[in-house]
Design a protein around this motif. Sequence first.
Motif, PDB file in Angstrom:
ATOM      1  N   GLN A 131       0.912  -1.138   0.008  1.00 11.03           N
ATOM      2  CA  GLN A 131      -0.615   0.397   0.123  1.00 11.03           C
ATOM      3  C   GLN A 131       0.736   1.547  -0.200  1.00 11.03           C
ATOM      4  O   GLN A 131       0.023   2.699  -0.355  1.00 11.03           O
ATOM      5  N   MET A 132       2.074   1.343   0.048  1.00  6.77           N
ATOM      6  CA  MET A 132       2.999   2.525  -0.125  1.00  6.77           C
ATOM      7  C   MET A 132       3.266   2.943  -1.340  1.00  6.77           C
ATOM      8  O   MET A 132       3.431   2.333  -2.314  1.00  6.77           O
ATOM      9  N   PRO A 133       3.449   4.225  -1.290  1.00  6.68           N
ATOM     10  CA  PRO A 133       2.908   4.562  -3.383  1.00  6.68           C
ATOM     11  C   PRO A 133       4.907   4.147  -2.897  1.00  6.68           C
ATOM     12  O   PRO A 133       5.973   3.717  -2.227  1.00  6.68           O
ATOM     13  N   SER A 134       5.464   4.105  -4.686  1.00  6.33           N
ATOM     14  CA  SER A 134       6.526   3.855  -5.042  1.00  6.33           C
ATOM     15  C   SER A 134       7.374   5.175  -5.331  1.00  6.33           C
ATOM     16  O   SER A 134       8.349   5.550  -4.613  1.00  6.33           O
ATOM     17  N   LYS A 135       6.546   5.781  -6.394  1.00  4.85           N
ATOM     18  CA  LYS A 135       7.149   6.812  -7.065  1.00  4.85           C
ATOM     19  C   LYS A 135       7.277   8.035  -5.211  1.00  4.85           C
ATOM     20  O   LYS A 135       6.662   8.311  -5.365  1.00  4.85           O
ATOM     21  N   GLY A 136       8.858   8.901  -5.896  1.00  2.00           N
ATOM     22  CA  GLY A 136       8.399   9.936  -4.510  1.00  2.00           C
ATOM     23  C   GLY A 136       9.076   8.990  -3.072  1.00  2.00           C
ATOM     24  O   GLY A 136       8.804  10.381  -2.351  1.00  2.00           O
ATOM     25  N   HIS A 137       8.852   7.930  -3.363  1.00  5.61           N
ATOM     26  CA  HIS A 137       9.398   7.466  -1.921  1.00  5.61           C
ATOM     27  C   HIS A 137      10.993   6.884  -1.765  1.00  5.61           C
ATOM     28  O   HIS A 137      11.211   6.253  -2.825  1.00  5.61           O
ATOM     29  N   THR A 138      11.677   7.315  -0.530  1.00  4.36           N
ATOM     30  CA  THR A 138      12.528   6.251  -0.713  1.00  4.36           C
ATOM     31  C   THR A 138      12.000   5.292   0.788  1.00  4.36           C
ATOM     32  O   THR A 138      11.782   5.454   1.937  1.00  4.36           O
ATOM     33  N   LEU A 139      12.798   4.338   0.946  1.00  2.00           N
ATOM     34  CA  LEU A 139      12.525   2.869   1.690  1.00  2.00           C
ATOM     35  C   LEU A 139      13.511   2.682   2.559  1.00  2.00           C
ATOM     36  O   LEU A 139      14.951   2.626   0.943  1.00  2.00           O
ATOM     37  N   VAL A 140      14.265   2.676   3.825  1.00  2.00           N
ATOM     38  CA  VAL A 140      15.447   2.297   4.152  1.00  2.00           C
ATOM     39  C   VAL A 140      15.569   1.444   5.019  1.00  2.00           C
ATOM     40  O   VAL A 140      14.973   1.587   6.642  1.00  2.00           O
ATOM     41  N   LEU A 141      16.157   0.391   4.231  1.00  2.00           N
ATOM     42  CA  LEU A 141      16.209  -1.029   5.472  1.00  2.00           C
ATOM     43  C   LEU A 141      17.280  -0.745   6.640  1.00  2.00           C
ATOM     44  O   LEU A 141      18.116  -0.986   6.465  1.00  2.00           O
ATOM     45  N   LEU A 142      16.963  -0.656   7.941  1.00  2.00           N
ATOM     46  CA  LEU A 142      17.977  -0.552   9.272  1.00  2.00           C
ATOM     47  C   LEU A 142      17.613  -1.653  10.392  1.00  2.00           C
ATOM     48  O   LEU A 142      18.867  -1.891  10.267  1.00  2.00           O
ATOM     49  N   GLY A 143      16.805  -2.878   9.794  1.00  2.00           N
ATOM     50  CA  GLY A 143      17.095  -3.809  10.785  1.00  2.00           C
ATOM     51  C   GLY A 143      17.714  -4.882   9.883  1.00  2.00           C
ATOM     52  O   GLY A 143      17.773  -4.852   8.510  1.00  2.00           O
ATOM     53  N   SER A 144      17.175  -5.982  10.150  1.00  2.46           N
ATOM     54  CA  SER A 144      18.870  -7.310  10.082  1.00  2.46           C
ATOM     55  C   SER A 144      17.412  -8.213   8.596  1.00  2.46           C
ATOM     56  O   SER A 144      15.717  -7.625   8.897  1.00  2.46           O
ATOM     57  N   ARG A 145      17.489  -7.703   7.546  1.00  2.00           N
ATOM     58  CA  ARG A 145      16.847  -8.650   6.883  1.00  2.00           C
ATOM     59  C   ARG A 145      16.931 -10.202   6.841  1.00  2.00           C
ATOM     60  O   ARG A 145      15.953 -11.205   5.650  1.00  2.00           O
ATOM     61  N   ASN A 146      17.121 -11.611   7.822  1.00  2.00           N
ATOM     62  CA  ASN A 146      16.965 -12.396   7.702  1.00  2.00           C
ATOM     63  C   ASN A 146      16.458 -13.330   7.855  1.00  2.00           C
ATOM     64  O   ASN A 146      16.444 -14.307   7.020  1.00  2.00           O
ATOM     65  N   SER A 147      15.130 -12.637   8.626  1.00  2.00           N
ATOM     66  CA  SER A 147      13.661 -13.123   8.114  1.00  2.00           C
ATOM     67  C   SER A 147      13.242 -12.757   7.341  1.00  2.00           C
ATOM     68  O   SER A 147      11.967 -13.547   6.981  1.00  2.00           O
ATOM     69  N   ILE A 148      13.172 -12.000   6.202  1.00  2.00           N
ATOM     70  CA  ILE A 148      12.230 -12.011   4.799  1.00  2.00           C
ATOM     71  C   ILE A 148      12.116 -12.828   3.970  1.00  2.00           C
ATOM     72  O   ILE A 148      13.453 -14.300   4.079  1.00  2.00           O
ATOM     73  N   THR A 149      11.411 -13.263   4.013  1.00  2.00           N
ATOM     74  CA  THR A 149      10.569 -14.169   2.885  1.00  2.00           C
ATOM     75  C   THR A 149      10.920 -14.013   1.113  1.00  2.00           C
ATOM     76  O   THR A 149      10.805 -12.236   1.163  1.00  2.00           O
ATOM     77  N   PRO A 150      11.231 -14.520   0.387  1.00  2.00           N
ATOM     78  CA  PRO A 150      10.981 -14.468  -0.650  1.00  2.00           C
ATOM     79  C   PRO A 150       9.469 -13.973  -1.600  1.00  2.00           C
ATOM     80  O   PRO A 150       9.842 -13.073  -2.320  1.00  2.00           O
ATOM     81  N   GLY A 151       8.732 -14.202  -0.885  1.00  2.00           N
ATOM     82  CA  GLY A 151       7.680 -13.390  -1.215  1.00  2.00           C
ATOM     83  C   GLY A 151       7.852 -11.640  -1.164  1.00  2.00           C
ATOM     84  O   GLY A 151       8.029 -10.524  -1.812  1.00  2.00           O
ATOM     85  N   LEU A 153      24.984  12.426   3.875  1.00  2.00           N
ATOM     86  CA  LEU A 153      24.792  11.334   2.967  1.00  2.00           C
ATOM     87  C   LEU A 153      24.010  11.309   3.088  1.00  2.00           C
ATOM     88  O   LEU A 153      22.568  10.555   1.835  1.00  2.00           O
ATOM     89  N   LEU A 154      22.917  11.067   4.000  1.00  2.00           N
ATOM     90  CA  LEU A 154      21.461   9.935   4.189  1.00  2.00           C
ATOM     91  C   LEU A 154      21.024  11.564   3.592  1.00  2.00           C
ATOM     92  O   LEU A 154      19.587  11.080   3.137  1.00  2.00           O
ATOM     93  N   TRP A 155      20.761  12.502   4.105  1.00  2.00           N
ATOM     94  CA  TRP A 155      20.059  13.515   3.260  1.00  2.00           C
ATOM     95  C   TRP A 155      20.631  13.167   1.850  1.00  2.00           C
ATOM     96  O   TRP A 155      19.173  13.598   1.249  1.00  2.00           O
ATOM     97  N   TYR A 156      21.340  12.962   1.255  1.00  2.00           N
ATOM     98  CA  TYR A 156      21.191  13.144  -0.520  1.00  2.00           C
ATOM     99  C   TYR A 156      20.865  12.513  -0.835  1.00  2.00           C
ATOM    100  O   TYR A 156      20.709  12.150  -1.908  1.00  2.00           O
ATOM    101  N   LEU A 157      20.701  11.020  -0.419  1.00  2.00           N
ATOM    102  CA  LEU A 157      20.312   9.687  -0.848  1.00  2.00           C
ATOM    103  C   LEU A 157      18.604   9.790  -0.686  1.00  2.00           C
ATOM    104  O   LEU A 157      18.259   9.246  -0.913  1.00  2.00           O
ATOM    105  N   THR A 158      18.050  11.132   0.410  1.00  2.00           N
ATOM    106  CA  THR A 158      16.801  10.246   0.687  1.00  2.00           C
ATOM    107  C   THR A 158      16.011  12.162   0.163  1.00  2.00           C
ATOM    108  O   THR A 158      14.800  11.728   0.080  1.00  2.00           O
ATOM    109  N   GLN A 159      17.122  12.827  -0.335  1.00  2.00           N
ATOM    110  CA  GLN A 159      16.101  13.982  -0.843  1.00  2.00           C
ATOM    111  C   GLN A 159      15.067  14.162  -1.668  1.00  2.00           C
ATOM    112  O   GLN A 159      15.144  13.344  -2.645  1.00  2.00           O
ATOM    113  N   ASP A 160      14.038  15.482  -1.755  1.00  2.00           N
ATOM    114  CA  ASP A 160      12.933  15.299  -2.584  1.00  2.00           C
ATOM    115  C   ASP A 160      12.268  14.222  -2.496  1.00  2.00           C
ATOM    116  O   ASP A 160      11.376  13.130  -3.800  1.00  2.00           O
ATOM    117  N   SER A 161      11.716  13.427  -1.641  1.00  2.00           N
ATOM    118  CA  SER A 161      11.391  11.827  -0.828  1.00  2.00           C
ATOM    119  C   SER A 161      10.780  12.128   0.248  1.00  2.00           C
ATOM    120  O   SER A 161      11.492  13.022   0.908  1.00  2.00           O
TER     121      SER A 161
END
Length: 418
Positions: free
Chosen positions: A73-93, A260-268
Amino acid sequence: MTRTTRALLVVLLLAVLSGLGYYLVQNLHPQTRTLELGPAPEARANPYLAAERYLRGRGLSVNSVRSLEGLDQMPSKGHTLVLLGSRNSITPGQNRQLMSWVEQGGSLIVTAEHLWDDKTGKSGDPLLDPLGVRQYLSKDLDKAPGIGTDGDKGQTQDAEGADTDAAPPAETDDPTRASADDAYPDLTKLYLDNEQAPAYFGFDTEYHLFDSKNLAYAWANSHDTTHLLQLQQGEGLITVLTDNWIWQNDKLDEYDNAWLLWYLTQDSAVTLVYRADSDSLLSLLLRNYPQALLAGALLLALVLWRVSLRQGPLQPVPSRARRQLVEHLRASADFLLRQRGHAALLQGLQRDILRRARQRQPGFERLPIAEQWQHLGRMTRLPVGAISQAMRPHPKQRMSAADFTRQVAHLQTLRNAL
């Protein structure tokens, strides 16, 4: 004590106080001390609290979540997703869902968590392995096949020609613009167009990123290792880091880490994911099998309704013919006893005796109590003492069963004699 002695004592006391005051004025100096109480409870509970507030201070819309639920349900364009936690339990889906979200125009910032194993030909990272992004230890670069010691040579910069709606890409570390004698070899440098000096970041130099498929069009290096890669995926952008510790509370203000954090996420709009856990069983069932859950709930309700029914035959309704007058009288007496006590029952018998006496002798109710008892004695031929004992008022406190039975017997004897 004479007046002169008292005056001398007062003068001596004033002199002592004056001397003490002068000493304190000369030797006491006010000081200001700051007690370091450590980070606030909010900062101890959230290592990226400073990064979150920093982005909000730069005017960005920041949202923090604890899992990847709701990504569809999260829009894609104009949005930045920052994964800070571990991804060990993420499913293939969920990995496929992330890639689809990026291809539709989202910007994903992710950290490489696993080292590449040349023997098995994979690292076990289902998100980065298909992209050809490998992570090595810096000390093992000489042993890794096809990797030089000075970063990812052979990669070409294509930042100006890239067409993406996501955050602006990082520019490559141009060796021709860097000094031959690197004054900060352990810091990661990022050169921007129209800038003479690079931006510096404190990435961990123990790790190195390698673009095996040559898909990255922008990167940032330290002296010997690469710590940032950017790859275009569909209409979106994936930024891969060796570590995201540079954005924790105690390291955000070092070097240009915050920039750097601002540079990678600016305008979103920015979403920080603190825990990339897999979906819970209940959420998966609700998402994929809502009709089955509804049918199960209805079945459970029917089973509970069936179990709650009375077991065995119903008791027949008692016949009205079996009920006798004695039973009604006993039930009435039990009810009065429970509601009003022994005194009410005794008073009922006493009123019945007085009513019968008035019928036998008119004007009986106007006589004094003592004369009433004498007349009752003449009418019943009972001693006046027994009559007074039966007709006197009784206390409201509860009587014993023996006293109550004895008193009722006296009153019944008196009533039967009238």
